[in-house]
Design an enzyme around this catalytic site. Structure first.
Site, short mmCIF file in Angstrom:
data_model
loop_
_atom_site.label_atom_id
_atom_site.label_comp_id
_atom_site.label_asym_id
_atom_site.label_seq_id
_atom_site.Cartn_x
_atom_site.Cartn_y
_atom_site.Cartn_z
N ARG C 237 87.47 23.09 -124.12
CA ARG C 237 88.34 22.95 -122.98
C ARG C 237 88.49 24.28 -122.23
O ARG C 237 88.24 25.34 -122.77
CB ARG C 237 89.71 22.37 -123.37
CG ARG C 237 90.33 22.95 -124.57
CD ARG C 237 91.40 22.03 -125.24
NE ARG C 237 92.17 21.26 -124.33
CZ ARG C 237 92.19 19.91 -124.32
NH1 ARG C 237 91.52 19.23 -125.21
NH2 ARG C 237 92.92 19.27 -123.45
N GLY C 258 81.05 26.94 -123.85
CA GLY C 258 82.34 27.62 -123.95
C GLY C 258 83.33 27.21 -122.87
O GLY C 258 83.00 26.45 -121.95
N HIS C 259 84.52 27.75 -122.96
CA HIS C 259 85.61 27.41 -122.05
C HIS C 259 85.29 27.86 -120.63
O HIS C 259 84.65 28.89 -120.41
CB HIS C 259 86.92 28.03 -122.52
CG HIS C 259 86.89 29.52 -122.66
ND1 HIS C 259 86.35 30.13 -123.76
CD2 HIS C 259 87.31 30.51 -121.85
CE1 HIS C 259 86.46 31.44 -123.62
NE2 HIS C 259 87.03 31.70 -122.47
N ASN C 260 85.69 27.05 -119.67
CA ASN C 260 85.60 27.35 -118.23
C ASN C 260 84.18 27.25 -117.68
O ASN C 260 83.98 27.48 -116.48
CB ASN C 260 86.12 28.76 -117.90
CG ASN C 260 87.56 28.96 -118.29
OD1 ASN C 260 88.29 27.99 -118.46
ND2 ASN C 260 87.97 30.19 -118.44
N SER C 278 83.03 30.82 -119.08
CA SER C 278 83.15 31.09 -117.63
C SER C 278 81.82 31.26 -116.92
O SER C 278 81.80 31.65 -115.74
CB SER C 278 84.05 32.31 -117.37
OG SER C 278 85.34 32.08 -117.89
#
Lengths: 363, 363, 363
Positions: C237, C258-260, C278
């Site tokens: 998330r 990974g996140h973002n 990211s």
């Protein structure tokens, strides 16, 4: 989930300025923030986008001129990224696991649950297991025979804890994490090709076919306090003694920790890292994504590896490492730059040799 | 779990000396052994620590002078690591899965369970499945439609076996292992950028956007006897025929085996290895941790790869490989040493060129 | 599962020749095909084996002289690999999950199931979740609080979908896939060794010990239509906004997102790839097995990476990349070839220096 700016700032020990009675119901990035969300603009370059969103209040850096962004209030922080830790804890709606022991959970009569423990549906707490007060065991988890988990743990769905594992307080495990699978330890009746290759650094020999006999893992796994495991991450049990992880270590998704490994406290192990059997890792070590560490090595305190680093020999404390095989980052960069210049050097040499060897033609 | 030294030695076919009536209740490393544990000191350098522990008896190498370590008895072995296989099997207390079919397990009426099979809570045995005699299906496992598993299997929690998979005898699977997920096989309506890049070794072309159509995996997976799978390891089904793994192969955690792969017998596949689709691997091959093997290659018998090796072309039998791209270990070491010397070489060349090109200044 | 050649060809929009009333009950490789199977021989080199099998009918390339292989009928395709997509869909017997909501499934009364949804045993549909019409939720799955899944999804066993995740239509997830685990995001109270190493490219500093504070993931995950996830693959998330995956993206087993992260449409992400937090990835990108992509990078449209590539900086659209660190494939090949010649160059230089420095001896 609605909070006043005043209350948020107070919880985080930060300064709030402007209309601190404003209420927010969530957080957002500057450009997409609505009027009732707290915009997060940790650096000046992010704050430019505040004008594109509707935020009336933002979290900004220490000396930000918040009025210039058209805001009505602001929370200011010298280290906004750290403030984000506290803020996100306040704002997290969580996963909504229900409290209490679900009727479709199986808790062995000999297991001991602390006060306020919740166990999700289709989870199993085996004989002799102990779960600390306030722990949340999510759905479809398996807690093995005689495993102990400390207070205030949070296990998401499908976490698997093997027999006799010992885990400290405030443990967090993402879905599918596995603690206490058997170590990968096999032996041939006679000396194997691998052993020969290790001894001779390259001679393989004509291996007569051999089968592998399994060495059972008689040790277990011990995790300290405040350890977190990512989704589908695996920590294997030890051969004789326990595999051991210090307080405060955080593991990302799909990490492999082999049997007998010892990890010091406060290490950060990024996704898809593999640490082979019996390696000893210091404290405050950070291993970048997809780092591999060979077996039986020693990695000193505060070592940092870049993504994809393959560590094939022990590393002294404090080093920043990169490459395959891993070397000091500056050495890697120097070698790498030289390698990029090598094709041209070879062409130049070829040209000058041609010039020397064929003088008549060039005269 | 208490055993006399005499009985242990006899089970392992080894010599015991001294007071062989001594009883032990477990094993330990030399320094931490209590008086009722068998210390394991496979090499002289480990035996030094016996004095720091309380062990009265140890397992030692063949000609060890055990009395000199203050022991009352010893088990001696020419290859103690191999003896450890048998010893650990005797001493393993296991995971404590209960016997019989748990009331909270679902066994389809058309499934056939052999004698003495146990099925853990929340496990599912689907229609047409067959489980061999003596098999232990742990908790929360899923055995798919018409899957067959041989005698004496041991599936830990949350193992997932897909439809029509065929598995031999004495199969062991750690938590979260997945056999028979669909292969990763997609195709674009027209020739794709990947196909062009493969053909031209680098020309990408300006790809017009295309979507991927799924090729369903009509094959299944066949595993031989004595195969072991680590936690969260995945073996995909084949496209038309089965993906196939020979007898005696052992897989560590988080390994990926792609569709159509064929692996010979007695291979050792370490953690986080990935073997891409349709590659054929010989027998007694050892792939070190995080090794990657490209698709459609042939890896000969007895090949060994070091950790992190990326195999991009086929490898003849007997080779020891290292590096990215993989080369013979000695070639890798030679290249690597040369690369380390390259920055200095470039500096020397620059210096001598400067000397040649600016004679007036240096004169 | 029996089909006439005529019907198959018609379903696929292809030409069939010969006795198209022939019935087949499955597909096979040429050498192992029985008389009632459709042999698949997509290229002339595979067709040679038809004589070793019993096939009476085969799928062949566009202008194949099928009678010369002794066949009675043939289906001809200009792009047989693409035809395989449609054919395999027709022939796939599937996993045999039962229809309807199993009595041993838990569906929260506030969850909304579309028409014809099936939910397997020991699966959980949490409060506020929405499952689109025709979706098949396999056994032992967990659908979190307020998660939405589109029409015609197929979730195999043990898939875990976190709270508030949004998934489009025709989603397919292999066993053990995890969508919506928490991102890996931690921060120290003061500037950490990692931050210093990033700033200085190598200076580690003598880090005073610090512990990691968790940044909760307040975002969720949004997946477009026609997304597929491999076994044990993980998509985390986002921190504030959602991690986002475009329509038509396909992920193999054991992948980490990974996140973002933001991924454009129609990307193909092979096994064991890791994409750090990211990073933004364009459309029609293909990442080869075990590729790693660092955090906060931008990967352009149509980029392709070879197996094992470690991407440490942003990549413009259309590039084919290889190596560690990733460079253009042609640059990598050039460097690599030069490196192979380097040891000899160093030996030659050493020889000539010896010749120069010791003139008396060689005279």
């Amino acid at each position: 989930m609605s909070h006043s700016i005043k209350d948020i700032a107070s919880s985080l020990g930060l300064v709030a300025e402007g209309d601190t009675d404003l209420i927010v119901i969530g957080v957002a990035e500057p450009a997409s923030a609505t009027a009732d969300q707290l915009a997060l603009a940790m650096r000046p370059e992010y704050a430019e986008a505040l004008g594109r969103g509707q935020a009336r209040v933002a979290m900004l850096w220490a000396d930000a001129d918040w009025r210039s962004y058209g805001l009505q209030a602001a929370i200011l922080s010298k280290r906004p990224r750290y403030a984000m830790a506290g803020l996100s804890a306040i704002m997290d709606p969580g996963q909504g696991y229900s409290s209490g022991v679900h009727p479709a959970a199986l808790v062995d009569p000999t297991a001991v649950l602390g006060q306020g423990v919740s166990v999700g549906p289709y989870s199993i707490i085996s004989a002799g297991a102990r779960i600390g007060a306030g722990a949340v065991i999510g759905p479809q988890c398996h807690i093995g025979w005689d495993a102990h988990i400390g207070d205030d743990a949070l296990l998401h769905s499908g976490v698997r804890i093997g027999a006799r594992v010992r885990i400290g307080a405030r443990f967090i495990a993402q879905p599918g994490a596995v603690v206490g699978a058997d170590g990968f330890s096999f032996v041939t009746p006679e000396v194997s090709g691998v052993e020969r290759a290790r001894d001779t650094l390259g001679e393989t020999g004509t291996d007569t076919a051999q089968s592998w006999a399994r060495i059972h893992s008689l040790g277990s796994v011990t995790l300290g306090d405040d350890v977190e495991l990512g989704a589908n991450t695996c920590i294997d049990r030890g051969s004789v003694r326990d595999t051991s992880v210090g307080d405060g270590c955080k593991f990302d998704n799909l990490v492999q920790v082999g049997h007998n490994v010892i990890i010091g406290q406060d290490c950060l192990i990024c996704s898809q890292v593999g640490i082979a059997g019996s390696t000893v890792i210091g404290r405050n070590v950070v291993l970048g994504g997809q780092t591999g560490v060979s077996d039986n090595l020693r990695i000193g305190d505060n070592v940092i590896t870049g993504g994809g680093t393959k560590v094939l020999s022990s590393v002294p404390a404090g080093r920043v490492m990169l490459g395959y095989p891993a070397v000091k980052m500056e050495t890697h960069i120097e070698s790498y730059k030289a390698l990029r210049r090598l094709p041209r050097l070879l062409r130049d040499i070829a040209k000058s040799q041609k010039a020397v060897s064929k003088p008549d033609e060039t005269d």
